[in-house]
Design a protein around this motif. Structure first.
Motif, PDB file in Angstrom:
ATOM      1  N   ALA A 221       0.914  -1.205  -0.011  1.00 50.84           N
ATOM      2  CA  ALA A 221      -0.027  -0.058  -0.066  1.00 50.84           C
ATOM      3  C   ALA A 221       0.897   1.429   0.052  1.00 50.84           C
ATOM      4  O   ALA A 221       0.343   2.147  -0.671  1.00 50.84           O
ATOM      5  N   ILE A 222       1.872   1.155   0.546  1.00 48.88           N
ATOM      6  CA  ILE A 222       2.762   2.169   0.804  1.00 48.88           C
ATOM      7  C   ILE A 222       3.668   2.703  -0.477  1.00 48.88           C
ATOM      8  O   ILE A 222       3.621   3.858  -0.939  1.00 48.88           O
ATOM      9  N   ILE A 223       3.857   1.612  -1.305  1.00 46.09           N
ATOM     10  CA  ILE A 223       4.320   1.746  -2.686  1.00 46.09           C
ATOM     11  C   ILE A 223       3.284   2.494  -3.574  1.00 46.09           C
ATOM     12  O   ILE A 223       3.640   3.490  -4.224  1.00 46.09           O
ATOM     13  N   LEU A 241      16.585 -12.210   0.514  1.00 46.90           N
ATOM     14  CA  LEU A 241      16.540 -12.145  -0.957  1.00 46.90           C
ATOM     15  C   LEU A 241      14.802 -12.404  -1.284  1.00 46.90           C
ATOM     16  O   LEU A 241      14.280 -11.718  -2.101  1.00 46.90           O
ATOM     17  N   GLN A 242      14.074 -13.061  -0.072  1.00 46.95           N
ATOM     18  CA  GLN A 242      12.648 -13.074  -0.330  1.00 46.95           C
ATOM     19  C   GLN A 242      12.178 -11.534  -0.205  1.00 46.95           C
ATOM     20  O   GLN A 242      11.138 -11.163  -0.883  1.00 46.95           O
ATOM     21  N   GLN A 243      12.783 -10.891   0.551  1.00 43.43           N
ATOM     22  CA  GLN A 243      12.073  -9.401   0.946  1.00 43.43           C
ATOM     23  C   GLN A 243      12.427  -8.541  -0.488  1.00 43.43           C
ATOM     24  O   GLN A 243      11.438  -7.861  -0.976  1.00 43.43           O
ATOM     25  N   LEU A 244      13.674  -8.821  -0.878  1.00 43.07           N
ATOM     26  CA  LEU A 244      14.036  -8.008  -2.165  1.00 43.07           C
ATOM     27  C   LEU A 244      12.975  -8.481  -3.505  1.00 43.07           C
ATOM     28  O   LEU A 244      12.442  -7.793  -4.228  1.00 43.07           O
ATOM     29  N   LEU A 247       9.682  -6.902  -2.771  1.00 50.86           N
ATOM     30  CA  LEU A 247       9.594  -5.636  -3.201  1.00 50.86           C
ATOM     31  C   LEU A 247       9.808  -5.213  -4.713  1.00 50.86           C
ATOM     32  O   LEU A 247       9.188  -4.248  -5.256  1.00 50.86           O
ATOM     33  N   ARG A 248      10.490  -6.212  -5.206  1.00 49.17           N
ATOM     34  CA  ARG A 248      10.621  -5.743  -6.744  1.00 49.17           C
ATOM     35  C   ARG A 248       9.303  -5.793  -7.562  1.00 49.17           C
ATOM     36  O   ARG A 248       9.037  -5.170  -8.172  1.00 49.17           O
ATOM     37  N   ASP A 253      11.080   1.181  -5.673  1.00 44.24           N
ATOM     38  CA  ASP A 253      12.204   1.919  -6.310  1.00 44.24           C
ATOM     39  C   ASP A 253      13.515   1.694  -5.799  1.00 44.24           C
ATOM     40  O   ASP A 253      14.455   1.570  -6.873  1.00 44.24           O
ATOM     41  N   GLU A 254      13.577   1.706  -4.723  1.00 42.63           N
ATOM     42  CA  GLU A 254      15.163   1.650  -3.971  1.00 42.63           C
ATOM     43  C   GLU A 254      15.196   0.773  -2.857  1.00 42.63           C
ATOM     44  O   GLU A 254      14.381   0.471  -2.247  1.00 42.63           O
ATOM     45  N   ILE A 255      16.519   0.007  -2.481  1.00 42.94           N
ATOM     46  CA  ILE A 255      16.780  -0.614  -1.449  1.00 42.94           C
ATOM     47  C   ILE A 255      17.801  -0.436  -0.642  1.00 42.94           C
ATOM     48  O   ILE A 255      18.797  -0.128  -1.158  1.00 42.94           O
TER      49      ILE A 255
END
Ligand code: C2E
Ligand code: CA
Ligand code: CA
Ligand code: CA
Length: 279
Positions: A221-223, A241-244, A247-248, A253-255
């Motif tokens: 929702a924030i994204i 990697l699961q979080q990445l 998020l992808r 946009d950024e990590i």
């Protein structure tokens, strides 16, 4: 149990006195820490999801105490805020980060942002805008490479006044972002008025990915909210990697996080910005 009540009480009093004495000693040490050169900054890379390249770094303060060793900012920043010492300490952070970023650029590194954390107490100072302007002038850093991380609570303390300062900073060319987003209590109608460029998803939500359905829903929702408002969204505290992947998939946009790098020294940072991370 009853018989030992008195002893327990004495024990707690002694422990409490110890804790208070400890805090007083720490506060005393804090008073001289800037002058004694006991602070330094470390920098944590922020990586673009599309390119794997470093687009910015967050400056984080470290206190090398002469007797205690490294003291965590979670321990001394609240103390610095209570005592008002955050004002000179914060100005030292701001100046050091600006000079460092300018030095990186002068050394021929590709240009990237340096993000600096701002406390409410600093932001409320009458001379705050002047401090920022002076740090930029003295260092020669182009304002668009300075980003200030504000919190929702800092802004909502006095919304109209904060908006005025934020607009001045924006007019100077400085970028603003909201740190720990989702943990404060700014309304959506207030949020749309913030002259900011980025939202940072609080690491508390990131921690719950992929196991916690609510945290995932909130991050998502924030994204979308950020994108609807034309803001970039960065996730912090990314460790796996699961979080990445999550998020992808959801367009973050950024990590920023240990997955790519912990906060590092300026020298280590200079080598990391030439790297390309596997996003
Ligand atoms: P923050 O602004 O939310 O900074 C992010 C914190 O998360 C940093 O802790 C960083 O080292 C840590 N972190 C980064 N990646 C990961 C990760 O993948 N996993 C986990 N578990 N943690 C990660 P740090 O450096 O200890 O700073 C703690 C807090 O102290 C900061 O939270 C900020 O509120 C405050 N702080 C630090 N430096 C400054 C400063 O110069 N000025 C002010 N006013 N506050 C500061
Ligand atoms: Ca921050
Ligand atoms: Ca100026
Ligand atoms: Ca944060």
């Amino acid at each position: 149990a009853k018989a030992s009540g008195r002893n327990n009480f004495q024990f707690y009093t002694a422990a409490m006195n110890g804790a208070i004495r400890d805090k007083l000693a720490l506060r005393e040490g804090l008073r001289h820490a800037v002058a004694r050169g006991e602070f330094h900054l470390v920098y944590q890379p922020q990586v673009a999801m599309t390119s794997g390249q470093v687009t910015g770094v967050e400056a984080l303060i470290r206190w090398q105490h002469p007797e205690r060793g490294l003291v965590s900012p979670t321990e001394f920043i609240p103390l610095a805020e209570e005592t008002g010492l955050i004002v000179p300490i914060g100005e030292w952070v701001l100046r050091t980060a600006c000079f460092q970023n300018r030095a990186w650029q002068d050394a021929g590194l590709p240009a990237f942002n340096v993000a600096v954390n701002v406390s409410a107490r600093q932001f409320r100072e009458r001379t705050w805008i002047e401090q920022v302007d002076r740090a930029l002038d003295d260092s020669g850093l182009d304002p668009r490479f300075l980003e200030l991380e504000l919190t929702e609570s800092l802004i909502m303390e006095d919304l109209e006044k904060a908006l005025l300062s934020m607009r001045t900073l924006q007019a100077m060319g400085v970028q603003l972002s909201i740190d720990d987003f989702g943990t404060g209590y700014s309304s959506l109608s207030a949020l749309k008025r913030f002259p900011i460029s980025r939202l940072k998803i609080d690491q508390g939500f990131v921690r719950g990915i992929p196991g916690d359905e609510e945290d995932k829903a909130i991050a998502k929702a924030i994204i979308s909210l950020g994108h609807e408002l034309d803001l970039k969204v960065i996730a912090e505290g990314v460790e796996t990697l699961q979080q990445l992947a999550f998020l992808r998939a959801n367009g973050c946009d950024e990590i920023q996080g240990y997955l790519f790098s912990p906060p590092v020294t300026p020298a280590e940072c200079a080598t990391l910005v030439n790297a390309r991370f596997a996003v």
